[in-house]
Design an enzyme around this catalytic site. Structure first.
Site, PDB file in Angstrom:
ATOM      1  CG  ASP A 245      -1.922   1.073   1.268  1.00  0.00           C
ATOM      2  OD1 ASP A 245      -2.750   1.124   0.351  1.00  0.00           O
ATOM      3  OD2 ASP A 245      -1.909   1.884   2.223  1.00  0.00           O
TER       4      ASP A 245
ATOM      5  CD  GLU B  73      16.135 -13.918   4.104  1.00  0.00           C
ATOM      6  OE1 GLU B  73      15.300 -14.497   4.828  1.00  0.00           O
ATOM      7  OE2 GLU B  73      16.761 -12.909   4.459  1.00  0.00           O
TER       8      GLU B  73
END
Length: 562
Positions: A221, A272
């Site tokens: 957002d 990751e």
């Protein structure tokens, strides 16, 4: 790092083949999607109950708008706890079950993340209010001394996106008037200070919390707004510009260069994890060339193409935007990300046929001039969708557009809930009209939104005839048009294809080839004849002969020379 992913989902991490490059992603606004509890507000169990319909529609992923703990002053975009589910939507167990069920249907899930600001009920902000000026607790947010002899004036003239001033003065612990804090949105939404290392560390923790649960990514957002000009200069926005930004010269609270460092950092976190986890940014900027800066190889994966969303229904302007978009995003190795509707704009089943301008965030109301009927506006909306879904790249759909839902502009004043309505004293209607709960069954209470008939915003009676169950059995319905478009898009690999303009058509017509599919959209021209050696794959409206009328899009398969 891995997390349990359902066997129905395959992960292809080879560069250029990640799922998000061509996905059709369906936005779910949870409070308006489906309500299992019957209290009038949608919830996660309601979403889970309707996953079979989304699987039937043919989408690839869902974007789940805010569901985290919140006082709901701004429909969940005011977060008090980023690592829990608000009780009105359910529990973390409900979320885990929903995610598992989505994956079992072969549907990925990205979740909304709100990093620009928190709720004023967030423990950090409550601690800041109880702490003295200059304390570490206050440094997580943007507190400043006021101007004037006694600090009685705000630090600058910035205005809230929702109307009114962007600064609120607090009472200190001893009861005296004290510092001011910045809130680009409602006063209940204080902005974080992203120069603070503790804020950066906390959001890495939040990212990992949801990634560890198995989410496939995040929609971010106000992605362009986290970093502010540290000189805090006075600034007055263009009143004709979109409220969320997009001016040629950026506001001092939007598009600051250092914001890109945040997303480079986040990208290392997502990298990751296995499974092509994705970041999609809500970045209201002035051009597609600037949008592309958010999706450079070490930053986000997608950013909404708001220039495309805001474009008028005009062939030459859309061709220009498509050309520049394809070029700008290809230059940084990213896909285009197309969108026509979301929870912040007038639904395109109404917007594209309006005569008057509708600035983003302002909404329309009962006194808005010349609002077309749904029947009159629907052909253009369907043509726009058929055009968008033929473009290479990813596409976002907003819940209910597959039913052809129109903007509910005639909501009475006493039911409106958008902060914009209140902060502008009713001068701007805000976004309630695109957030009305969905109709699922035409003859059920609340049209199947729940079984009690309660609804946090009233549904118009006209929606009963276009509820999902009524459209499912109608071969010519908007729902079945969307299903055909999505099936053919996948069948012909349009999301991973390449666009080549087809020439020789009159002004007012867009024509392009994507793989074996020729796409013709007639905007305002006289009827256009299809190539004689073509076969209609799908048309946005029924055709009576080999001619395409205005406000129609046709996908064709052409063989040999015409």
């Amino acid at each position: 790092m891995t997390s349990p992913h359902d066997e129905h989902l395959t992960n292809n991490s080879a560069g250029g083949h990640e799922w998000w490059r061509s996905a059709v992603i369906y936005q779910i606004y949870p409070r308006s999607f489906a309500d299992a509890s019957g209290n009038g507000v949608g919830d996660l169990q309601g979403v889970a109950s309707r996953l079979p319909e989304l699987h039937e529609l043919g989408i690839d992923a869902i974007w789940l708008s805010p569901f985290m703990t919140s006082p709901q002053k701004d429909a969940g975009y005011d977060v008090a706890d980023y690592c829990d589910v608000d009780s009105i939507f359910g529990t973390l167990d409900d979320f885990d079950a929903l995610l598992a069920q989505a994956h079992a249907h072969g549907i990925r899930m990205i979740v909304d993340l709100v990093p620009n600001h928190s709720s004023d009920q967030h423990p950090w902000f409550q601690e800041a209010l109880a702490s003295p000026p200059g304390s570490p607790a206050r440094s997580r947010y943007i507190f400043r001394d006021g101007l004037g002899e006694h600090g009685e004036h705000p630090p600058n003239n910035w205005e809230s996106i929702f109307g009114g001033g962007a600064w609120t003065r607090i009472k200190e612990a001893d009861g005296s008037l004290g510092q001011w804090y910045l809130h680009l949105f409602d006063s209940s939404q204080p902005d974080f200070d992203w120069s603070n290392e503790e804020v950066k560390t906390e959001f890495r923790r939040i990212l990992r919390f949801w990634l560890d649960r198995g989410v496939d990514g995040f929609r971010v957002d106000v992605a362009h707004g986290l970093v502010k000009d540290q000189d805090f200069p006075d600034y007055s926005p263009d009143p004709e510009a979109a409220s969320m930004g997009g001016e040629e010269i950026p506001a001092p609270y939007f598009e600051q260069p250092a914001v890109h460092d945040v997303y480079r950092d986040w990208r290392t976190v997502l990298d990751e994890y296995d499974g092509d986890r994705a970041l999609c940014g809500e970045a209201w900027v002035s051009s597609v060339e600037k949008m592309a800066l958010w999706v450079r190889p070490d930053e986000m994966h997608q950013t909404f193409n708001f220039e495309y969303l805001l474009a008028p229904w005009d062939a030459s302007e859309l061709r220009s935007i498509i050309d520049r978009s394809v070029s700008a995003f290809a230059a940084v190795g990213a896909p285009g990300t197309w969108v026509l509707s979301n929870h912040d704009v007038v639904r395109h089943a109404t917007r594209l046929s309006l005569v008057e301008e509708t600035p983003q965030g302002s909404g329309i109301g009962p006194d808005f001039p010349n609002v077309p009927s749904r029947a009159d506006a629907l052909p253009r909306a369907q043509a726009a969708t058929a055009l968008m879904l033929a473009l290479p790249g990813s596409a976002y759909l907003y819940q209910g557009e597959e039913l052809g839902l129109d903007e509910v502009h005639d909501l009475p004043a006493h039911v409106r809930q958008d902060p914009t309505w209140f902060r502008t004293d009713g001068q701007k209607y805000g976004r309630d009209g695109c957030r009305v709960p969905l109709p699922w069954e035409s003859d059920q209470p609340a049209y199947g939104f729940n079984d009690t008939g309660r609804s946090w915003l009233p549904q118009p009676q006209r929606w009963g005839a276009i509820a999902r169950d009524a459209q499912r059995s109608d071969g010519g319905s908007t729902l079945n048009l969307y299903r055909r478009l999505l099936r053919l898009r996948q069948q012909f690999g349009l999301g991973t294809g390449e666009l080549e303009w087809a020439e020789g058509y009159p002004d007012g017509v867009l024509a392009f080839q994507n793989g074996p599919v020729l796409v013709l959209t007639n905007f305002h021209a006289d009827e256009v004849r299809m190539p004689s050696n073509s076969r209609v794959l799908v048309s946005s409206i029924p055709l009576s002969d080999d001619r395409i009328p205005a406000d129609a899009t046709v996908w064709l398969e052409v063989q040999g020379e015409s």
